[in-house]
Write a protein that holds these residues in place. Structure first.
Motif, short mmCIF file in Angstrom:
data_model
loop_
_atom_site.label_atom_id
_atom_site.label_comp_id
_atom_site.label_asym_id
_atom_site.label_seq_id
_atom_site.Cartn_x
_atom_site.Cartn_y
_atom_site.Cartn_z
N ARG A 9 0.82 -1.02 0.01
CA ARG A 9 0.08 -0.12 0.11
C ARG A 9 0.93 1.08 0.03
NH1 ARG A 9 -3.10 -3.24 -1.23
NH2 ARG A 9 -4.62 -4.45 -0.12
N GLY A 10 0.85 1.85 -1.17
CA GLY A 10 1.79 3.28 -1.23
C GLY A 10 3.19 2.92 -1.08
N VAL A 11 3.80 1.92 -1.44
CA VAL A 11 5.09 1.40 -1.06
C VAL A 11 6.13 2.30 -1.89
CG1 VAL A 11 6.79 -0.31 -1.22
CG2 VAL A 11 4.73 -0.68 -0.24
N ALA A 12 7.23 2.86 -1.13
CA ALA A 12 8.16 3.51 -1.88
C ALA A 12 9.66 3.08 -1.25
CB ALA A 12 7.97 5.05 -1.89
N LYS A 13 10.57 3.06 -2.22
CA LYS A 13 11.95 2.95 -1.61
C LYS A 13 12.86 4.14 -2.27
CE LYS A 13 15.36 0.96 0.68
NZ LYS A 13 15.31 1.19 2.33
N ARG A 45 8.26 3.59 -6.30
CA ARG A 45 7.28 4.79 -5.93
C ARG A 45 5.89 4.40 -6.18
NH1 ARG A 45 9.09 9.71 -9.76
NH2 ARG A 45 11.25 8.74 -9.48
N ASP A 46 5.19 4.82 -5.06
CA ASP A 46 3.75 4.49 -4.89
C ASP A 46 3.24 3.35 -5.53
OD1 ASP A 46 2.64 6.84 -3.60
OD2 ASP A 46 2.97 8.13 -5.20
N PRO A 80 10.75 -0.60 3.45
CA PRO A 80 10.32 0.41 2.50
C PRO A 80 10.74 1.79 3.06
CG PRO A 80 8.49 -0.65 3.43
CD PRO A 80 9.57 -1.36 3.94
N SER A 81 10.75 2.94 2.37
CA SER A 81 10.79 4.17 2.84
C SER A 81 9.64 4.71 3.28
CB SER A 81 11.52 5.10 1.96
OG SER A 81 12.82 4.43 1.50
N ALA A 82 8.46 4.23 2.46
CA ALA A 82 7.31 4.73 2.83
C ALA A 82 6.37 3.65 2.29
CB ALA A 82 6.82 6.10 2.03
N ASP A 240 10.36 2.65 -14.35
CA ASP A 240 10.90 3.81 -13.48
C ASP A 240 10.30 3.58 -11.89
OD1 ASP A 240 12.36 4.69 -15.49
OD2 ASP A 240 10.74 6.26 -16.39
N GLY A 241 10.12 2.57 -11.44
CA GLY A 241 9.76 2.43 -10.03
C GLY A 241 8.38 2.44 -9.65
N ARG A 242 7.37 2.53 -10.78
CA ARG A 242 5.99 2.67 -10.83
C ARG A 242 5.55 1.41 -11.68
NH1 ARG A 242 4.35 7.68 -9.06
NH2 ARG A 242 5.53 9.35 -9.46
N ILE A 243 4.30 1.05 -11.00
CA ILE A 243 3.45 0.10 -11.63
C ILE A 243 2.60 0.66 -12.88
CG2 ILE A 243 1.63 -1.74 -11.43
CD1 ILE A 243 3.92 -2.77 -10.10
N GLU A 244 3.20 0.33 -14.01
CA GLU A 244 2.25 0.57 -15.40
C GLU A 244 0.84 0.03 -15.51
OE1 GLU A 244 3.48 2.88 -18.09
OE2 GLU A 244 4.53 3.60 -16.29
N GLN A 245 0.75 -1.36 -15.22
CA GLN A 245 -0.52 -1.85 -15.28
C GLN A 245 -0.45 -3.36 -14.52
OE1 GLN A 245 -1.88 -2.15 -19.23
NE2 GLN A 245 -3.89 -3.23 -18.76
N ILE A 246 -1.30 -4.02 -14.26
CA ILE A 246 -1.48 -5.12 -13.62
C ILE A 246 -2.63 -5.78 -14.26
CG2 ILE A 246 -2.10 -6.74 -11.42
CD1 ILE A 246 -0.78 -4.39 -9.90
N GLY A 247 -2.47 -7.20 -14.80
CA GLY A 247 -3.65 -8.11 -15.43
C GLY A 247 -3.07 -9.12 -15.84
N SER A 248 -4.01 -9.92 -16.34
CA SER A 248 -3.70 -11.17 -17.14
C SER A 248 -2.97 -10.81 -18.37
CB SER A 248 -4.90 -12.10 -17.49
OG SER A 248 -5.47 -11.41 -18.46
#
Length: 344
Positions: A9-13, A45-46, A80-82, A240-248
């Motif tokens: 949940r809102g994880v950043a390092k 990030r996030d 995690p940092s956050a 770049d540290g972010r999730i672009e998309q989750i899916g099958s």
């Protein structure tokens, strides 16, 4: 309602002397420009993800995307940092170090890219090692280790040292060692990327076989979309540290959320990913069908018989005809031509 086995949940390092400036009330906040000016790197990030019990969840991206850093956070190897990492609905960040150690020893297993076998120990000694760390008595831990060695197909090699094994055999030892503790959650961080293609496919088959038997929750890290397609229930694509998309795999190919995901999946083996449901057209009550295919069947499994038939095939779901598939629809997939629906 049952909670997921693992969630972020809102994880950043963040890395850098000024990293704390970008965490407020446990949440990450900051633009790329602000981070660069402060000399801070946001490896993750996030990130928000939920992993269900028994799921094979693949995290993928190119080098530097943050996938390995994220899995280290999820496995409680790097704090995690956050944000929050919830294992069995408990925040790992708030646990005492002793409790975290017990979770890692008893409920989590890890397999790494470079095997990480102890060169002075035999196959039996390597597989039994985490049980020794747990304090299990020698007869019990060796009996359990022998069971795991048999499970991964290395019976007869118990007395060999890592240097006497092939790369694929060494990775099998790593898999056996990680399974010896009976983990609820199994992390595999690019475990096969150092292997040649034939051995790599063999090891993918091994993971699929073990998962079919053991029903573990797997978090698998890779940069190879073909590998993700073979193994995953769901895939998270990072950039770049972010999730672009989750899916099958099918959802990512058919409905990419960003240009990056579209480019990432452009050369994917569509016939091995897409199902009859994804390319079917509405059923025709008056049609004379050449045969039937299941709605969830992959195109590669039935392409030849449809391509050879003059008539369309009925698409069936739970005994009901829900659509039809003809030669043109299959050929569109095989040659990469967009159908009218996709183009629209």
């Amino acid at each position: 309602m049952a909670h997921p086995i693992l969630a972020a949940r809102g994880v950043a390092k963040l890395y850098g002397a000024n990293a704390a400036r970008f965490v407020r009330d446990g949440r990450f906040s900051g633009t790329s420009e602000e981070l660069a000016q402060a000399g801070v790197t946001a490896a993750v990030r996030d990130v928000d993800i939920t992993i269900e019990r028994g799921e094979t969840f693949v995290i993928m991206g190119l080098s530097g995307s943050g996938k390995s850093t994220l899995v280290r956070c999820l496995a409680a190897l790097t704090p995690p940092s956050a944000g929050e990492i919830l294992f069995e609905d408990k925040d790992l960040n708030r646990m005492a170090e002793g409790d975290l150690i017990q979770i890692r020893r008893h409920q989590m297993g890890m397999v790494f890219q470079h095997f990480a076998l102890l060169p002075h120990l035999t196959v039996l000694g390597n597989v039994a090692f985490p049980l020794d760390v747990q304090g299990m008595k020698k007869p019990e831990r060796e009996a359990k280790a022998l069971e795991m060695i048999k499970l991964v197909g290395l019976s007869g090699r118990e007395s060999r040292f890592p240097r006497e094994l092939s790369g694929g055999q060494q990775q099998r030892v790593g898999i056996a060692r990680s399974l010896a503790v009976g983990p609820d959650l199994w992390f595999l961080d690019e475990p096969f990327s150092a292997l040649d293609p034939l051995i790599r496919r063999e090891m993918q088959d091994e993971v699929l076989r073990l998962q079919d038997m053991l029903k573990k929750t797997i978090v698998f890290i890779t940069h190879d979309f073909d590998e993700a397609v073979r193994i995953a229930d769901r895939i998270a694509i990072m950039k770049d540290g972010r999730i672009e998309q989750i899916g099958s795999a099918e959802e990512l190919v058919l409905r990419p959320a960003t240009d990056y995901v579209r480019a990432f999946t452009r050369d994917a083996p569509r016939a091995k990913i897409l199902t009859a449901r994804s390319i079917m057209s509405p059923p025709d009550p008056a049609a004379d069908y050449a045969g039937v295919v299941g709605a969830s069947a992959r195109i590669a499994a039935f392409a030849r018989k449809i391509e050879e038939a003059e008539k369309p095939f009925a698409v069936v779901d739970e005994g009901e005809v829900v659509g039809k598939v003809d030669r043109r629809a299959v050929i569109d997939v095989l040659i990469g031509r967009e159908s009218a629906d996709q183009a629209a």
